[in-house]
Motif scaffolding. Structure first.
Motif, short mmCIF file in Angstrom:
data_model
loop_
_atom_site.label_atom_id
_atom_site.label_comp_id
_atom_site.label_asym_id
_atom_site.label_seq_id
_atom_site.Cartn_x
_atom_site.Cartn_y
_atom_site.Cartn_z
N LEU A 33 1.92 79.19 57.83
CA LEU A 33 1.25 79.49 56.56
C LEU A 33 -0.05 78.71 56.36
CD1 LEU A 33 4.34 79.65 54.18
CD2 LEU A 33 3.12 81.53 55.28
N LEU A 36 -3.10 80.41 54.69
CA LEU A 36 -2.94 80.57 53.24
C LEU A 36 -3.05 79.23 52.52
CD1 LEU A 36 -0.01 83.14 53.13
CD2 LEU A 36 -2.45 83.56 52.80
N LEU A 39 -6.69 78.49 51.98
CA LEU A 39 -7.21 79.25 50.84
C LEU A 39 -6.73 78.66 49.52
CD1 LEU A 39 -6.89 82.92 52.08
CD2 LEU A 39 -8.99 81.61 51.72
N ALA A 40 -5.49 78.20 49.47
CA ALA A 40 -4.96 77.59 48.25
C ALA A 40 -5.69 76.29 47.91
CB ALA A 40 -3.46 77.34 48.39
#
Length: 88
Positions: A33, A36, A39-40
């Motif tokens: 992950l 992601l 991006l978070a």
């Protein structure tokens, strides 16, 4: 010495009394992950700047929460169904 969590155990007791355990290794999940997660983090930095919160302070606080997780147990129970989450 604090360490990052390595294993999350989820135990689910169904309404009929049967139990199911799920072992989740943290490092492989984080690696899968990671796009992601990047991006978070970027979204969090933008949110910090928009609300005038120090991104470094927010990151330090998130790190402290992560380091405090090993040994934590969450228990949820509703009627005859229960969920136990244990972080090791």
């Amino acid at each position: 010495v604090p360490v990052i969590p390595q294993l999350v155990t989820v135990c689910h007791r169904r309404a009929d009394g049967r139990r199911r355990r799920l072992y989740v290794p943290v490092l492989p999940v984080v690696l899968v992950l990671s796009p992601l997660l990047l991006l978070a983090v970027l979204g969090g930095v933008v949110a910090c700047l928009a609300t005038r919160v120090s991104p470094v302070g927010a990151l330090r606080g998130a790190g402290q929460v992560l380091w405090a997780l090993p040994g934590t147990r969450f228990e949820f129970e509703q009627d005859r169904t229960a969920v136990l989450v244990s972080v090791r």
